[in-house]
Write a protein that holds these residues in place. Structure first.
Motif, PDB file in Angstrom:
ATOM      1  N   ASP A   8     -12.121  92.814 151.199  1.00  0.00           N
ATOM      2  CA  ASP A   8     -12.822  93.370 149.969  1.00  0.00           C
ATOM      3  C   ASP A   8     -14.243  93.838 150.044  1.00  0.00           C
ATOM      4  O   ASP A   8     -14.669  94.897 149.682  1.00  0.00           O
ATOM      5  CB  ASP A   8     -12.805  92.017 149.065  1.00  0.00           C
ATOM      6  CG  ASP A   8     -11.488  91.871 148.700  1.00  0.00           C
ATOM      7  OD1 ASP A   8     -10.525  92.833 148.692  1.00  0.00           O
ATOM      8  OD2 ASP A   8     -11.078  90.776 147.959  1.00  0.00           O
ATOM      9  N   THR A   9     -15.156  93.152 150.817  1.00  0.00           N
ATOM     10  CA  THR A   9     -16.593  93.330 151.043  1.00  0.00           C
ATOM     11  C   THR A   9     -16.520  94.777 151.823  1.00  0.00           C
ATOM     12  O   THR A   9     -17.583  95.493 151.743  1.00  0.00           O
ATOM     13  CB  THR A   9     -17.346  92.272 151.641  1.00  0.00           C
ATOM     14  OG1 THR A   9     -16.920  92.076 153.084  1.00  0.00           O
ATOM     15  CG2 THR A   9     -17.352  90.980 150.782  1.00  0.00           C
ATOM     16  N   GLN A  11     -14.342  97.118 152.055  1.00  0.00           N
ATOM     17  CA  GLN A  11     -13.942  98.315 151.129  1.00  0.00           C
ATOM     18  C   GLN A  11     -15.208  98.543 150.211  1.00  0.00           C
ATOM     19  O   GLN A  11     -15.474  99.831 149.790  1.00  0.00           O
ATOM     20  CB  GLN A  11     -12.692  97.989 150.310  1.00  0.00           C
ATOM     21  CG  GLN A  11     -11.681  98.038 151.429  1.00  0.00           C
ATOM     22  CD  GLN A  11     -10.211  97.791 150.803  1.00  0.00           C
ATOM     23  OE1 GLN A  11     -10.119  97.440 149.724  1.00  0.00           O
ATOM     24  NE2 GLN A  11      -9.120  98.259 151.406  1.00  0.00           N
TER      25      GLN A  11
END
Length: 274
Positions: A8-9, A11
């Motif tokens: 997530d980080t 992206q």
């Protein structure tokens, strides 16, 4: 302690940090079905690149592609099953990429194998396999990509070296030798192809928490607690952190970086005390 990057980080970084110049670029990733290669695929998909994913394991590659498509619904990608140490298969894969995308802008030359055993027990067959995959495979793919890049006067090649191509360790003679060769090959190609508009750099990871490392730990070939204690940053790296470095080096932010071997090892190679 800094929180490790996650998917997530990664992206979020890809979408928010000025990597628009990579949109629509054709990015070829070898060893794309897992680990660092798969994290690279997620990073470049997030910035809108077109992906050509190469791996020897067709089933794993298809599963990885499906997961990537779910994570990035608008991802544009194609899968090519090929062994990087098979020169003919590499040529066929790049021909297929030509047919689909018409160009190659970035090569992430990531495919490789581990080779961890006492040197007195290292067979000639195992030595040759390490050389064939870790060095010959890098060369075949770099050459195939550069033939296309030089013709267009632009391109970026990132070869996957290792901190163990910069510092040595016991029971890793084949691995250290081949990764050191990748580092020097990178510099040689950067000098030769730089005037043609092609940048060639290498990434040299330290211990990254991948399935490969987990397997070595499970087989008693690595002591995870000892590795963490030995690393000044106090942890192993994540594939997403290496992918973030790859994103930067492939981008225009790194336009004057050429022939460089970028260590990402949490300080391991800087720390001479054991």
């Amino acid at each position: 302690m800094t929180t490790p990057y996650t998917l997530d980080t990664l992206q979020g970084l890809a979408r928010g940090q000025g990597f628009a110049g990579l949109r629509d670029k054709v990015v070829v990733i070898t060893g794309a079905a897992s680990g660092i290669g798969l994290s690279m695929a997620h990073a470049f998909a997030a910035v809108g690149a077109r992906l050509a994913l190469i791996d020897l394991n067709g089933a794993a590659l298809e599963a990885a592609a499906q997961g990537l498509q779910q994570a990035v619904p608008d991802a544009r990608l194609a899968c090519h099953v090929a062994a990087v140490n098979d020169e003919t298969a590499v040529a066929q894969a790049f021909a297929a990429i030509d047919a689909q995308w018409g160009q190659v802008d970035v090569l992430l030359n990531n495919a490789g194998i581990s080779m961890n055993c006492p040197t007195l027990e290292l067979s000639g067959e195992a030595w040759r396999k390490a050389v064939d995959v870790n060095l010959n495979g890098v060369f075949y793919c770099a050459q195939a990509a550069a033939r296309r890049m030089v013709a267009r006067g632009q391109g970026v090649i990132l070869n996957m070296a290792s901190m163990y191509g910069v510092v040595a360790a016991p029971e890793r003679a084949a691995y250290c030798a081949t990764k050191a060769a990748v580092a020097m090959l990178t510099k040689s190609l950067a000098i030769e192809w730089g005037p043609e508009g092609v940048r060639v750099n290498a990434i040299a990871p330290g211990y990254i928490r991948t399935a490969l490392v987990d397997d070595l730990v499970a087989r008693g070939r690595m002591d995870l607690d000892a590795l963490v204690r030995r690393t000044p940053s106090g942890r192993l790296g994540t594939p997403e952190e290496i992918a973030a470095l790859g994103l930067f080096l492939a981008s225009d932010h790194a336009a004057f970086i050429n022939g460089h071997v970028a260590l990402a090892d949490g300080g391991w190679s800087a720390y001479s005390y054991i």
